[in-house]
Write an enzyme that holds these catalytic residues in place. Structure first.
Site, PDB file in Angstrom:
ATOM      1  N   LYS A  83       0.850  -1.198   0.000  1.00 45.40           N
ATOM      2  CA  LYS A  83       0.000   0.000   0.000  1.00 45.40           C
ATOM      3  C   LYS A  83       0.881   1.241   0.000  1.00 45.40           C
ATOM      4  CE  LYS A  83      -4.348   0.582   2.498  1.00 45.40           C
ATOM      5  NZ  LYS A  83      -4.894   0.596   3.867  1.00 45.40           N
TER       6      LYS A  83
HETATM    7  C1  E4P Z   1      -8.260   1.520   3.973  1.00 43.65           C
HETATM    8  O1  E4P Z   1      -7.516   0.675   3.493  1.00 43.65           O
HETATM    9  C2  E4P Z   1      -8.078   2.119   5.292  1.00 43.65           C
HETATM   10  O2  E4P Z   1      -7.400   1.208   6.124  1.00 43.65           O
HETATM   11  C3  E4P Z   1      -9.349   2.414   6.029  1.00 43.65           C
HETATM   12  O3  E4P Z   1     -10.505   2.006   5.336  1.00 43.65           O
HETATM   13  C4  E4P Z   1      -9.400   3.736   6.708  1.00 43.65           C
HETATM   14  O4  E4P Z   1     -10.631   3.903   7.331  1.00 43.65           O
HETATM   15  P1  E4P Z   1     -10.914   4.924   8.514  1.00 43.65           P
HETATM   16  O5  E4P Z   1     -11.340   6.219   7.922  1.00 43.65           O
HETATM   17  O6  E4P Z   1     -12.037   4.281   9.285  1.00 43.65           O
HETATM   18  O7  E4P Z   1      -9.661   5.018   9.317  1.00 43.65           O
END
Ligand code: E4P
Length: 218
Positions: A83
């Site tokens: 990522k």
């Molecule tokens: C995506 O890969 C992220 O880990 C995640 O969905 C972030 O979400 P949040 O806004 O609840 O932290």
């Protein structure tokens, strides 16, 4: 639509995988911090539990360090999906990894313009954050619709739309309606998706009526 779970909690991942609900996992530095365990060991363990892609995020923000981190993460297992953040350096790292045959997930996408850039480097996934856009008074789901419309107009774009920052079952349904390829959900949201009061009431009645028959199936 594929279901990924958005957590670094190995026990929760194992439980959902056993239920046959998981096509993959996404993690991020905040989720790793919350889980409180060693990052590399955690990703290694998750990759053994789940067959599908497991997103592991680089931690640095400069190109050189991110590149080294991405290359290291890629060696953990065949199903690691590296990522990278949607920054110029992040996309440069992403492009190099893609060129080496590595799956990548471009994270922190908040606009269709950014999603075009992720597609340009041949990202495997782009992660638009629905909930965080809702939090600032914008309609997160409109971004999923826009990206899907744009990507669908070009045969050459193979980047999958991964709806992220999901806050409830309704987000999952709306993301499916908007044509998201994947949704990543916190474990609590996946459990919430099973719930309907008519299912609970209906089952209660079936159980009591069955008892009244005095019969046994086994
Ligand atoms: C995506 O890969 C992220 O880990 C995640 O969905 C972030 O979400 P949040 O806004 O609840 O932290």
């Amino acid at each position: 639509m594929k279901f990924f779970v958005d957590t670094a909690n190995v026990d929760e991942i194992r439980e959902l995988a056993d239920m046959g609900m998981l096509d993959g996992v996404t993690t991020n530095p905040s989720l790793i911090n919350k889980a409180g365990k060693d990052f590399i060991e955690t990703i290694t363990e998750i990759c053994k539990i789940v067959d599908g892609p497991v997103s592991a995020e680089v931690a640095a923000t400069d190109y050189e360090t991110m590149m080294k981190e991405g290359e290291k993460l890629a060696t953990i297992a065949d199903n690691v999906c590296v990522k990278v953040p949607l920054t110029p350096a992040g996309l440069k790292v992403g492009k190099n990894l893609v060129d080496n045959g590595q799956e990548i997930n471009v994270t922190l996408c908040f606009s269709a313009a950014q999603a075009l850039l992720a597609a340009k480097i041949g990202a495997t996934y782009v992660s638009p954050f629905i909930g965080r856009l809702d939090d600032i008074g914008q309609e997160g789901m409109q971004l999923i619709r826009d990206i899907n419309t744009i990507y669908s107009s070009y045969d050459r774009i193979n980047t999958q739309v991964l709806a992220a920052s999901v806050r409830g079952a309704q987000h999952v349904v709306q993301a499916a309606l908007a044509g998201a390829d994947v949704v990543t959900v916190p474990p609590a949201v996946l459990h919430q998706m099973f719930k309907h009061p008519l299912t609970d009431n209906g089952l209660e009645k079936f159980v009591s009526d069955w008892k009244a028959t005095g019969q046994s199936i086994l």
